[in-house]
Design an enzyme around this catalytic site. Sequence first.
Site, PDB file in Angstrom:
ATOM      1  N   TYR A 214      -2.313 -10.042  17.770  1.00  0.00           N
ATOM      2  CA  TYR A 214      -1.197  -9.427  17.042  1.00  0.00           C
ATOM      3  C   TYR A 214      -0.160  -8.985  18.058  1.00  0.00           C
ATOM      4  CZ  TYR A 214       1.453  -6.060  14.269  1.00  0.00           C
ATOM      5  OH  TYR A 214       2.472  -5.374  13.657  1.00  0.00           O
TER       6      TYR A 214
ATOM      7  N   GLU B  50       7.208  -8.943  13.740  1.00  0.00           N
ATOM      8  CA  GLU B  50       5.763  -8.983  13.706  1.00  0.00           C
ATOM      9  C   GLU B  50       5.334 -10.441  13.810  1.00  0.00           C
ATOM     10  OE1 GLU B  50       3.025  -6.172  11.132  1.00  0.00           O
ATOM     11  OE2 GLU B  50       3.490  -7.998  10.050  1.00  0.00           O
TER      12      GLU B  50
END
Length: 395
Positions: free
Chosen positions: A109, A197
């Site tokens: 991530y 993101e």
Amino acid sequence: MNIHEFQAKELMRQYGVPVPAGGVAHSVEQAEAVAEELGVSRFVVKAQIHAGGRGKAGGVRLAHTVEEVHAATDEMIGRPLITAQTGPQGQRVQRVLIEQAVDIAREAYFGLVIDRASQRITIIACDGGGVEIEETARKEPARILREAVDPAVGLLDFQCRKVAAHLGLGGKQLPAAVKLMKALYRCFRDNDAVLIEVNPLAVTLDGQLLALDAKMQFDDNAIYRRPHVSNLRDFDEEDPKEVEAGAHGLNYIALEGNVGCIVNGAGLAMATMDAIALHGGRPANFLDVGGGASPEKVTNAFRIVLLDKNVKAVLVNIFAGINRCDWVAEGIVRAMRELKVKVPVVVRLAGTNVEQGRAVLAQSGLKFLTANNLDAAAAMAVRATSGASAHEHIY
Ligand code: GDP
Ligand code: MN
């Protein structure tokens, strides 16, 4: 403002971020054409809606042939996709992204946000990414690394290397990781983003780094100077009432309850919503008419609030400093007449020109419920939603 994954990937690609080859399609025919043009043996078909959580909801499908691309697209386009982030009604899919599928060795991530406390763009990185990131963040917070960027010097190599090490990216992946992070940072800063993101940031079986998913959010107050970003706005993804309110300079957020709120100032709007909740009711919306609200603006506020068919009573709560109660009252009267308002309207006015404001209401010959303080007004509005109210104070 949010944009779609395919738009975010296009923007990132321009900054040199590696993303999978692919193209967007609005129909099964276009999806087939994109798949044929890609000329690969495995595809991913991805529903393009702003909400995340698509993978778990069937909005991300692997396909091995053009026929399977066709079938997956056919199942998605035109239908609502219900994910953990859309609410129970889901969001209608209007287009899909067809990409070359890759073999994933590992998912990480990588995010960029503005940390208000340090006032810095901050990297958020986790070595375990993918669809379970929320779970990972909750159970193993130590796996999440935060790295703030000094705006005067920008993102530095050593910081990228630190983040890369945390993500387990070494060897020949290290320079690629540094390059990717810097590219994302530039993409964030140059476009006035407030969020990037990349989840997953994938390591493929052959060792490549790839942004497999991309989410970007932008600062609404800076959009005016980023026309290439505002062009990406998709009104279908937004509440039409919120869009219309924005066009009239009103801050409106749709909520689930049945007490329509027309208030000046965000703080007072929050307090009003709290007071409604305290009396056992639920606000239908947050609406801030701002300072210096003209009668037209107040009339527009009523129109937007009443577009919501759940609204069973309207509470107008104005604490006028810059505002003028008489203008607000004129707006209320105009709205009641023009819109033929059927639901009970509770008005609480205080501050500048309050006497003149009350006089405008009294002389209108219309029916209002009035209160002198917020607590009484909120109680009255909640009672009115059940139809229980006789008009307690009628001018
Ligand atoms: P989200 O669920 O809305 O965040 O959608 P994502 O774009 O993140 O996709 C969900 C998951 O699908 C990813 O975490 C991957 O595990 C998987 N996925 C996406 N693209 C590919 C691909 O090209 N190959 C493989 N094997 N899996 C993929
Ligand atoms: Mn994702």
